[in-house]
Design a protein around this motif. Sequence first.
Motif, short mmCIF file in Angstrom:
data_model
loop_
_atom_site.label_atom_id
_atom_site.label_comp_id
_atom_site.label_asym_id
_atom_site.label_seq_id
_atom_site.Cartn_x
_atom_site.Cartn_y
_atom_site.Cartn_z
N MET A 1 0.84 -1.19 0.00
CA MET A 1 0.00 0.00 0.00
C MET A 1 0.88 1.25 0.00
O MET A 1 1.79 1.37 0.82
N LEU A 2 0.61 2.18 -0.91
CA LEU A 2 1.38 3.41 -1.02
C LEU A 2 0.61 4.55 -0.37
O LEU A 2 -0.54 4.80 -0.71
N TYR A 3 1.26 5.23 0.57
CA TYR A 3 0.65 6.35 1.27
C TYR A 3 1.33 7.65 0.85
O TYR A 3 2.56 7.71 0.73
N SER A 4 0.53 8.69 0.65
CA SER A 4 1.06 10.01 0.28
C SER A 4 0.56 11.04 1.28
O SER A 4 -0.62 11.03 1.65
N VAL A 5 1.46 11.93 1.73
CA VAL A 5 1.08 12.97 2.69
C VAL A 5 1.79 14.28 2.33
O VAL A 5 2.92 14.27 1.82
N PRO A 6 1.16 15.43 2.59
CA PRO A 6 1.87 16.70 2.45
C PRO A 6 2.90 16.83 3.55
O PRO A 6 2.74 16.26 4.64
N ASP A 7 3.96 17.58 3.30
CA ASP A 7 5.08 17.62 4.25
C ASP A 7 4.74 18.25 5.59
O ASP A 7 5.48 18.10 6.56
N TYR A 8 3.61 18.95 5.68
CA TYR A 8 3.23 19.57 6.95
C TYR A 8 2.30 18.66 7.78
O TYR A 8 1.84 19.05 8.86
N TYR A 9 2.03 17.47 7.28
CA TYR A 9 0.99 16.61 7.86
C TYR A 9 1.20 16.37 9.36
O TYR A 9 0.26 16.43 10.16
N ASN A 10 2.43 16.10 9.76
CA ASN A 10 2.71 15.76 11.16
C ASN A 10 2.87 16.97 12.06
O ASN A 10 3.12 16.82 13.26
N GLN A 11 2.71 18.16 11.51
CA GLN A 11 2.79 19.37 12.33
C GLN A 11 1.54 19.57 13.17
O GLN A 11 1.56 20.29 14.17
N PHE A 12 0.44 18.93 12.77
CA PHE A 12 -0.82 19.19 13.46
C PHE A 12 -0.86 18.56 14.84
O PHE A 12 -0.48 17.41 15.04
N SER A 13 -1.35 19.35 15.80
CA SER A 13 -1.66 18.87 17.13
C SER A 13 -2.86 19.66 17.62
O SER A 13 -2.86 20.90 17.55
N CYS A 14 -3.90 18.97 18.05
CA CYS A 14 -5.13 19.66 18.46
C CYS A 14 -4.84 20.60 19.63
O CYS A 14 -4.16 20.24 20.60
N ILE A 15 -5.37 21.82 19.54
CA ILE A 15 -5.15 22.81 20.61
C ILE A 15 -6.35 22.88 21.55
O ILE A 15 -6.44 23.77 22.40
N ALA A 16 -7.30 21.94 21.37
CA ALA A 16 -8.42 21.71 22.28
C ALA A 16 -9.17 22.99 22.62
O ALA A 16 -9.63 23.70 21.73
N ASP A 17 -9.27 23.32 23.92
CA ASP A 17 -10.10 24.46 24.33
C ASP A 17 -9.48 25.80 23.95
O ASP A 17 -10.11 26.85 24.11
N GLN A 18 -8.25 25.79 23.41
CA GLN A 18 -7.63 27.04 22.95
C GLN A 18 -8.09 27.40 21.54
O GLN A 18 -7.84 28.51 21.06
N CYS A 19 -8.80 26.48 20.89
CA CYS A 19 -9.27 26.71 19.52
C CYS A 19 -10.45 27.67 19.52
O CYS A 19 -11.33 27.59 20.39
N GLU A 20 -10.48 28.57 18.55
CA GLU A 20 -11.56 29.54 18.46
C GLU A 20 -12.85 28.96 17.93
O GLU A 20 -13.90 29.60 17.94
N ASP A 21 -12.79 27.73 17.46
CA ASP A 21 -13.97 27.03 16.95
C ASP A 21 -14.01 25.66 17.61
O ASP A 21 -13.15 25.34 18.42
N THR A 22 -14.99 24.87 17.29
CA THR A 22 -15.03 23.50 17.78
C THR A 22 -15.46 22.58 16.65
O THR A 22 -16.33 22.93 15.86
N CYS A 23 -14.86 21.42 16.57
CA CYS A 23 -15.23 20.45 15.54
C CYS A 23 -16.42 19.61 15.99
O CYS A 23 -16.81 18.66 15.30
N CYS A 24 -16.99 19.93 17.15
CA CYS A 24 -18.11 19.15 17.70
C CYS A 24 -19.44 19.89 17.58
O CYS A 24 -20.40 19.56 18.29
N ALA A 25 -19.48 20.88 16.71
CA ALA A 25 -20.72 21.65 16.54
C ALA A 25 -20.88 22.05 15.08
O ALA A 25 -19.91 22.19 14.34
N GLY A 26 -22.14 22.18 14.69
CA GLY A 26 -22.41 22.74 13.37
C GLY A 26 -22.59 21.72 12.27
O GLY A 26 -22.97 22.07 11.16
N TRP A 27 -22.32 20.44 12.54
CA TRP A 27 -22.52 19.40 11.54
C TRP A 27 -22.84 18.08 12.23
O TRP A 27 -22.57 17.90 13.42
N GLU A 28 -23.45 17.18 11.50
CA GLU A 28 -23.81 15.89 12.05
C GLU A 28 -22.57 15.01 12.13
O GLU A 28 -21.83 14.88 11.16
#
Length: 388
Positions: free
Chosen positions: A1-28
């Motif tokens: 299996m061949l996997y492809s990722v952009p070079d910034y992929y591993n930079q992400f880390s959730c900032i939890a309650d510091q985020c100005e939005d939430t991924c737990c609202a606004g969609w099902e």
Amino acid sequence: MLYSVPDYYNQFSCIADQCEDTCCAGWEIMIDAKTLQKYKEVEGGFGNCLQNSIQFRRGSFKQYNHRCAFLNEDNFCDIYTELGASMLCDTCRKYPRHMEEYDGVRDLSLSLSCPEVARIILSHKERVRFLTKEKKKESEQFEDFDFLLYTKISDARNCIIGTLQNRKLDVNVRAAISFALAHDLQNRINSQEYYTMDRQINRYKTETVVDYMIHKLELYQSKEAERFKIIRKQFSLLFRLEVLRKEWSENAKLAFEQLYKNGWREYIKKRRRFLSYMRKNEELGISYETILEQLYVYFTYTYFSGAVYDENAYGKMKLAVISPLIIQELCQARWQENRSLTFADIVDIAHKYSREIEHSDINLKKMERLFGKKKEFYFEKVLISLLS
């Protein structure tokens, strides 16, 4: 299996309650079958809470005031707090990570709809590199998968991304050349002339053809009054789509008024001032052109190869071109309102656009359908929007 990722992929880390939005609202939020079964087996008081706050037949969390039933007042997840990370459903555990699946290939990306991801992508000063790694894993069998077509589309995507990252050219000229390639490629897909695609793609990599295209595209420049009429109709696309958040719809209507209510002369005058302002805007910490480049590349990488399933490479490229165009219009509207535009403003606009468009299959399908029907999305019209 061949996997492809952009070079910034591993930079992400959730900032939890510091985020100005939430991924737990606004969609099902949909729950995978395995986790749904786990929730059915939880006992005690929290088990009762799960039974009362999940739509088991539909396989989704209930919402209250457009917020997930388990999102508490501090914007923390009660399931995570009470049961731990292992009890999160696939959607919650993986987001904002995204995967497009093909026969023997997986394209991994981060979703622009997350504010933190938007910051990472839009602040990326260098050309994005896409890293590939092969892992020993049994490939899932895809019935009727056209691997020949996939290789041609994949080669075309690589060529398009290379063109979009050619910083010797104006970023919208790069997008126009890429759009032309997708248009030509679609003609060959329609006639199933796959054997001619390699030659066509390789032609677009040569300086001779690029110079020829730059000269040819001059026909679509300096048509600002016509662009006003076209971009206004293209922007109106937003009002035909499913609304996930009421405030998004209200802000889009305000932006439309801000931009277009005083006619083409006023719009052109303000647009010229806006573009001049953005070229000199040091607060961004990155050139406006580079931000636009990252948007074009993001939408191309995420969606273009999906044409193997519906043979609509041209429609996928329209999404990759129109999305940054509309985001630019929203940025201009914000600038007109505030007389300034910060990097935080662009992140806010881009991630909210992505939430509404990318996380609704209804919206994505409707956009592709309208791209093929409405005159404002015809080839020449889009080129005028890009170049004038």
